[in-house]
Design a protein around this motif. Structure first.
Motif, mmCIF file in Angstrom:
data_model
loop_
_atom_site.group_PDB
_atom_site.id
_atom_site.type_symbol
_atom_site.label_atom_id
_atom_site.label_comp_id
_atom_site.label_asym_id
_atom_site.label_seq_id
_atom_site.Cartn_x
_atom_site.Cartn_y
_atom_site.Cartn_z
ATOM 1 N N CYS A 30 -0.122 -0.998 5.894
ATOM 2 C CA CYS A 30 -0.273 -1.836 4.760
ATOM 3 C C CYS A 30 -0.592 -3.170 5.080
ATOM 4 C CB CYS A 30 0.891 -1.896 4.193
ATOM 5 S SG CYS A 30 1.937 -0.115 3.326
ATOM 6 N N SER A 31 -0.472 -3.241 6.578
ATOM 7 C CA SER A 31 0.016 -4.964 7.133
ATOM 8 C C SER A 31 -2.232 -4.897 7.344
ATOM 9 C CB SER A 31 -0.425 -4.752 8.383
ATOM 10 O OG SER A 31 1.517 -4.441 8.177
ATOM 11 N N GLN A 32 -2.761 -4.261 7.228
ATOM 12 C CA GLN A 32 -4.142 -3.924 7.405
ATOM 13 C C GLN A 32 -4.825 -4.517 6.443
ATOM 14 O OE1 GLN A 32 -3.958 0.178 9.945
ATOM 15 N NE2 GLN A 32 -4.493 -0.987 11.632
ATOM 16 N N LYS A 33 -4.483 -3.389 5.474
ATOM 17 C CA LYS A 33 -5.087 -3.830 4.129
ATOM 18 C C LYS A 33 -5.283 -5.125 3.347
ATOM 19 C CE LYS A 33 -2.673 -1.186 0.780
ATOM 20 N NZ LYS A 33 -1.344 -0.590 0.214
ATOM 21 N N PRO A 67 13.831 -7.758 1.836
ATOM 22 C CA PRO A 67 15.197 -6.767 2.494
ATOM 23 C C PRO A 67 15.132 -5.276 2.098
ATOM 24 C CG PRO A 67 15.010 -8.215 -0.178
ATOM 25 C CD PRO A 67 13.798 -8.472 1.007
ATOM 26 N N ARG A 68 14.027 -4.764 2.181
ATOM 27 C CA ARG A 68 13.735 -3.092 2.487
ATOM 28 C C ARG A 68 13.074 -3.249 4.008
ATOM 29 N NH1 ARG A 68 9.130 -2.639 -2.789
ATOM 30 N NH2 ARG A 68 11.468 -3.097 -4.543
ATOM 31 N N GLY A 69 13.210 -4.155 4.702
ATOM 32 C CA GLY A 69 12.499 -4.538 6.052
ATOM 33 C C GLY A 69 10.960 -3.790 6.221
ATOM 34 N N LEU A 70 10.432 -3.690 5.388
ATOM 35 C CA LEU A 70 9.185 -2.868 4.934
ATOM 36 C C LEU A 70 7.768 -4.371 5.986
ATOM 37 C CD1 LEU A 70 9.490 -1.039 2.437
ATOM 38 C CD2 LEU A 70 9.341 -0.313 4.778
ATOM 39 N N MET A 71 6.878 -4.307 6.412
ATOM 40 C CA MET A 71 5.599 -4.986 6.534
ATOM 41 C C MET A 71 4.527 -4.633 5.473
ATOM 42 S SD MET A 71 6.009 -6.584 9.044
ATOM 43 C CE MET A 71 7.569 -6.405 9.448
ATOM 44 N N GLU A 83 5.259 -6.141 -1.000
ATOM 45 C CA GLU A 83 4.408 -4.841 -1.499
ATOM 46 C C GLU A 83 3.059 -5.380 -1.055
ATOM 47 O OE1 GLU A 83 4.777 -1.918 -2.693
ATOM 48 O OE2 GLU A 83 6.973 -2.119 -1.630
ATOM 49 N N SER A 84 2.784 -4.776 -0.532
ATOM 50 C CA SER A 84 0.939 -5.014 -0.158
ATOM 51 C C SER A 84 0.158 -5.302 -1.190
ATOM 52 C CB SER A 84 0.667 -4.309 0.701
ATOM 53 O OG SER A 84 0.456 -2.780 0.600
ATOM 54 N N ASN A 85 0.328 -4.241 -1.730
ATOM 55 C CA ASN A 85 -0.914 -4.493 -3.203
ATOM 56 C C ASN A 85 -0.245 -5.484 -4.246
ATOM 57 O OD1 ASN A 85 -2.338 -2.256 -2.450
ATOM 58 N ND2 ASN A 85 -1.011 -1.053 -3.694
ATOM 59 N N ASP A 86 0.755 -5.462 -4.367
ATOM 60 C CA ASP A 86 0.824 -7.336 -5.033
ATOM 61 C C ASP A 86 1.269 -8.786 -4.023
ATOM 62 O OD1 ASP A 86 2.496 -5.687 -6.964
ATOM 63 O OD2 ASP A 86 4.093 -5.793 -6.345
ATOM 64 N N ILE A 87 1.174 -8.342 -3.109
ATOM 65 C CA ILE A 87 0.807 -9.398 -2.452
ATOM 66 C C ILE A 87 -0.728 -9.683 -2.154
ATOM 67 C CG2 ILE A 87 0.294 -10.506 0.184
ATOM 68 C CD1 ILE A 87 2.924 -9.025 0.913
ATOM 69 N N ILE A 88 -1.876 -9.065 -2.485
ATOM 70 C CA ILE A 88 -3.200 -8.859 -2.836
ATOM 71 C C ILE A 88 -3.502 -9.922 -4.079
ATOM 72 C CG2 ILE A 88 -5.360 -7.918 -2.432
ATOM 73 C CD1 ILE A 88 -4.008 -5.697 -0.802
ATOM 74 N N GLU A 89 -2.531 -8.736 -5.295
ATOM 75 C CA GLU A 89 -3.200 -9.747 -5.947
ATOM 76 C C GLU A 89 -2.267 -11.008 -6.284
ATOM 77 O OE1 GLU A 89 -0.984 -7.011 -9.636
ATOM 78 O OE2 GLU A 89 -2.469 -8.343 -11.105
ATOM 79 N N MET A 115 -3.615 1.804 -8.180
ATOM 80 C CA MET A 115 -3.332 0.213 -6.423
ATOM 81 C C MET A 115 -1.925 1.389 -7.318
ATOM 82 S SD MET A 115 -5.097 -1.367 -5.597
ATOM 83 C CE MET A 115 -4.586 -3.061 -4.684
ATOM 84 N N ARG A 116 -1.556 1.673 -8.048
ATOM 85 C CA ARG A 116 0.293 2.405 -7.752
ATOM 86 C C ARG A 116 0.349 4.063 -7.148
ATOM 87 N NH1 ARG A 116 0.870 -0.110 -12.552
ATOM 88 N NH2 ARG A 116 0.481 2.446 -13.739
ATOM 89 N N TYR A 117 -0.975 4.292 -7.611
ATOM 90 C CA TYR A 117 -1.120 6.003 -7.201
ATOM 91 C C TYR A 117 -0.918 5.694 -5.620
ATOM 92 C CZ TYR A 117 -3.484 10.237 -6.860
ATOM 93 O OH TYR A 117 -3.937 11.783 -6.665
ATOM 94 N N GLU A 118 -1.800 4.960 -4.807
ATOM 95 C CA GLU A 118 -2.346 4.264 -3.381
ATOM 96 C C GLU A 118 -0.931 4.774 -2.746
ATOM 97 O OE1 GLU A 118 -2.753 2.619 -0.489
ATOM 98 O OE2 GLU A 118 -2.044 1.708 -1.859
ATOM 99 N N ASP A 119 -0.135 3.638 -3.592
ATOM 100 C CA ASP A 119 1.253 3.189 -3.340
ATOM 101 C C ASP A 119 2.107 4.428 -3.035
ATOM 102 O OD1 ASP A 119 2.565 0.915 -2.287
ATOM 103 O OD2 ASP A 119 4.079 1.447 -4.110
#
Ligand SMILES: N[C@@H](CCC(=O)N[C@@H](CS)C(=O)NCC(=O)O)C(=O)O
Length: 292
Positions: A30-33, A67-71, A83-89, A115-119
């Motif tokens: 998700c970081s790479q994306k 709060p999700r502790g995710l990259m 959320e990677s996809n939301d960050i990109i948008e 994008m939702r499917y991918e996530d």
């Protein structure tokens, strides 16, 4: 789009930060994306590397901005986006540069669903990564680390109680209880990718990129999935158009740079995949055994 509200953010020092700050981990898909998208947009950003293999994402400080502790996590002028996809948008709308989201409402609706499917497939990407990238002893999260993660953080996103952490905790607990990713999880994940990649193949039979209008965030998001699964032993060449698109994008410096893996890590991964093969459990052997 997931932008945190002030009440979600417990690490309040970031509220005063200026500019673009990306919290990311080198090997996280998700970081790479996200890094590819920032690169394609031509944006400069300050890097905050968070080593998830050392559980740095489970600290009170980091959970105070995610709060999700995710990259990954993006801080832009004191606003926090997850959320990677939301960050990109978000970034696409906030900055000039090549457009990564289409203006056409029909294309946008198709893109949002895809994008939702991918996530939604992210836990399948993770299952295959944790089975085939490196031996389980090198990948697992000990129960004590999961305990810290479970206990940390106020767990609201957008001011609402958030259930994502419980899904994550369940993933790690199940993996620990089973001593790794099970054969059943592998087959389920591969099954899902065969379906998803079949759909991408159909698009690429019509267009050069996943949207008719040219390179978009949809290519970046799916490409990262295809890259990861291919490196773990999936026979991507079964989908000729997908494979050609994959190779075409891999030849771009701004894509290849973000997925570069240190040669010594690649060596370990190859050794691990060879050991799986000796056991008769490589991804392709498992596929053959299940008629996939
Ligand atoms: N839907 C999220 C998924 C984020 C996610 O799961 N990120 C992984 C890395 S790719 C992570 O942070 N894992 C935490 C861990 O392994 O402890 C997104 O797209 O940002």
């Amino acid at each position: 789009m997931v932008k945190l509200t002030t009440s979600d953010i417990k690490t309040t020092e970031v509220l005063d930060w200026k500019g673009l700050h990306l919290f990311h981990f080198m090997g996280s898909s998700c970081s790479q994306k996200t890094r590819i998208a920032l690169g394609v947009k031509g944006l400069e950003w300050k890097s905050h590397h968070v080593d998830i293999s050392k559980f740095e994402n489970f600290t009170e400080w980091f959970m105070g901005i995610n709060p999700r502790g995710l990259m990954p996590t993006l801080v832009h002028d004191g606003d926090v986006h997850i959320e990677s996809n939301d960050i990109i948008e978000y970034v696409d709308g906030a900055f000039d540069g090549p457009r990564l989201y289409p203006a056409d409402p029909e294309e946008k609706a198709f893109m949002d669903a895809s994008m939702r499917y991918e996530d939604d497939l992210h836990l399948c990407v993770r299952a295959l990564t944790f089975r085939y990238f490196l031996p389980v002893e090198m990948m697992k999260k000990p129960d004590e680390a999961v305990d810290v993660y479970e206990a940390e953080g106020a767990e609201t996103v957008g001011g609402q109680v958030d259930g994502r952490k419980a899904i994550e905790v369940n993933f790690w607990r199940k993996m620990n209880a089973n001593g790794g990713i099970t054969d059943e999880q592998v087959i389920d994940a591969v099954d899902q990718f065969l379906i998803a990649f079949g759909k991408l193949e159909e698009r690429l039979e019509q267009y050069e990129y996943l949207l008719a209008g040219g390179l978009s965030a949809l290519d970046i998001a799916w490409w990262i999935t295809v890259f990861r699964i291919t490196k773990l032993g999936f026979p991507t060449e079964r989908f000729p158009m997908l494979f050609a698109w994959y190779e075409r994008l891999l030849a771009r410096e701004d894509f290849a740079r973000e997925v570069a893996t240190p040669p010594e890590v690649m060596e370990l991964s190859k050794k691990h995949q060879a050991a799986c093969e000796v056991e008769g459990k490589s991804m392709q052997q498992m596929m053959a055994a299940h008629g996939l």
